[in-house]
Design an enzyme around this catalytic site. Sequence first.
Site, PDB file in Angstrom:
ATOM      1  N   ASN A 118      70.525   3.463   9.829  1.00 10.99           N
ATOM      2  CA  ASN A 118      71.632   4.071   9.088  1.00 10.99           C
ATOM      3  C   ASN A 118      71.345   5.539   8.809  1.00 10.99           C
ATOM      4  OD1 ASN A 118      74.052   3.970   7.135  1.00 10.99           O
ATOM      5  ND2 ASN A 118      72.380   4.699   5.842  1.00 10.99           N
ATOM      6  N   ASP A 143      72.294  10.416   6.384  1.00 10.16           N
ATOM      7  CA  ASP A 143      72.939   9.432   7.258  1.00 10.16           C
ATOM      8  C   ASP A 143      73.210  10.025   8.639  1.00 10.16           C
ATOM      9  OD1 ASP A 143      73.093   8.142   4.750  1.00 10.16           O
ATOM     10  OD2 ASP A 143      74.892   7.068   5.379  1.00 10.16           O
ATOM     11  N   ASP A 198      68.620  -2.691   8.485  1.00  9.07           N
ATOM     12  CA  ASP A 198      68.771  -2.171   7.135  1.00  9.07           C
ATOM     13  C   ASP A 198      70.132  -1.502   6.962  1.00  9.07           C
ATOM     14  OD1 ASP A 198      67.520  -1.352   4.515  1.00  9.07           O
ATOM     15  OD2 ASP A 198      67.941   0.636   5.336  1.00  9.07           O
ATOM     16  N   HIS A 250      76.542   0.251   6.092  1.00 14.39           N
ATOM     17  CA  HIS A 250      76.751   1.672   5.807  1.00 14.39           C
ATOM     18  C   HIS A 250      76.529   2.570   7.017  1.00 14.39           C
ATOM     19  CE1 HIS A 250      77.213   0.646   1.634  1.00 14.39           C
ATOM     20  NE2 HIS A 250      76.042   0.039   1.637  1.00 14.39           N
ATOM     21  N   GLU A 285      71.629  -6.626   6.859  1.00  9.15           N
ATOM     22  CA  GLU A 285      71.753  -6.512   5.406  1.00  9.15           C
ATOM     23  C   GLU A 285      73.172  -6.029   5.112  1.00  9.15           C
ATOM     24  OE1 GLU A 285      69.846  -4.113   1.579  1.00  9.15           O
ATOM     25  OE2 GLU A 285      70.012  -3.150   3.549  1.00  9.15           O
TER      26      GLU A 285
END
Length: 526
Positions: free
Chosen positions: A120, A194, A225, A229, A262
């Site tokens: 991410n 990010d 992970d 996002h 996740e």
Amino acid sequence: MITQLAAQPAKAPKSAKSVGQTPVGQTGVHYEVFVRAFCDSNGDGIGDLPGLTSKLDYLKDLGVSALWLMPINPSGSYHKYDVTDYYGIDPEYGTMEDFKRLLAEAHRRDIKVLLDFVINHTSSRHPWFVEACKGKDNPYHDFYVWMNQKDIDSLNIATREGTADTGIRTPWHVAKGAPFTEKYYALFWEGMPDLNYDNPKVRQEIYKAGKFWLTEVGVDGFRLDAARHIYPDWEEPKNHAFWEEFGREMESVKPGVYTVGEVWTKAEHIAPYFRGLKANFNFDLSFGLQELIPKERDSVNIIQMLLHNRGVFAKVNPNFIDATMLTNHDQNRIGSVLKGNPNHLKVAANLLLTLSGNPYIYYGEELGMLGVKPDEYIREPFLWKDGQSDPQQTRWTKARYSTDKTVRPVSAQQKDAGSLLNHYKKLIRFRNSHPVLNDNLSSLEASPIQQKGIIAFVRKTGNRSALVVHNLTKKELDVVLYPGEKAGRQRITFDTAGGARIRDGKLQLPAYGCVVLEDSGETTGR
């Protein structure tokens, strides 16, 4: 004491004997390891890969079939979730040769190895970001998400609502010393900018890194992970297509590769991620178990909640893998949630290891390790022996909760037949031997047994089924089994507390006990 009765199948099918014969995650129990905290091989106080390798026999004896290693790439932080090199091993943990030796030794024991693949974001020290900050015309500038303040304000995205996985509300940051005024997006911390997945070059770099670990190194899969996002909050639907593409790319070099995401949200929002990921973690179950176990009653109607969530997942992917857990490295440890109560900790293990899905154990849960946030204190050193003289004991941080005065180490628990560690070992051994319980894709059905203090459910694989009954309370309970002829055919094949028995159509179930019952016609000659 856990009693395993003769009525269980004498010989498990091949799929239950060797995880290596089935795709990762479809059978077996997984174990999450924070390498830094687990075992020190060179006396510097920091856990490392050779130390973990030296403890593979412990993990094999525990019965786990796969290890999830929290990040091991080079990083500027103790937790290593801010990667500076996607192809390396952090020197604190060892070398690539050390990792390959760990991998070979794990595979020799039929234990798979999963890496935490943190894609991410990178570290702000990653060479890509260092270059990105040099100027807007730098070829790496577009590797990250940038926006000027006017556009941020016009889109009303200067702040965000906190979510379960991050409380950060102001994710935009100034690149110090940069020759431009744009801000970069970093959801978790300014040191973790990010990546911009609208840039095809970013995707190709990440796919290239993933394929390196799968093919050139030989890992068995990834824990992804912050899978929710990959795109910023206001573009979340784009995540689903990304993970489908990611899955195809990884499958192209290792068919059947295991991926677990996740995605910390409710089931309806998790479901689309199963289009690209084989598994996703079930946080609803984690919090449900944490609530009901100390109350000694099913205050959340846990089976109905699971049935609802599983139905939602199945509509997207009938072959979904439900990754279950008590807690992980981001949550207060189950030992502290349950206040160290040994009976409640055994009930937690009973539920985790008999419910449907692919269970994960967070390192030290099998010992009853304690820990309350901040994060360092839920990632404390694993306890191998009494005292401070053990050269393998990590000392990366001074333990506040899990010390040899509050938690019995492995050496003590191994000698005690009634210890939590031995409870876990016997539960996992039975689960691994059982063709229904060891099938992580098996169906879950509600049981007609509805009684205060009891959780009961049915697991099914093909034409075989198992009824599982849990006593959440400190009292022995008489449980009315199925009415009619079938009640007389039920036999107890597993008994965690010892002393459970069936009499006059009722199951006498000891305090905090769990039993597995099967039709006597199903447990012989199969």
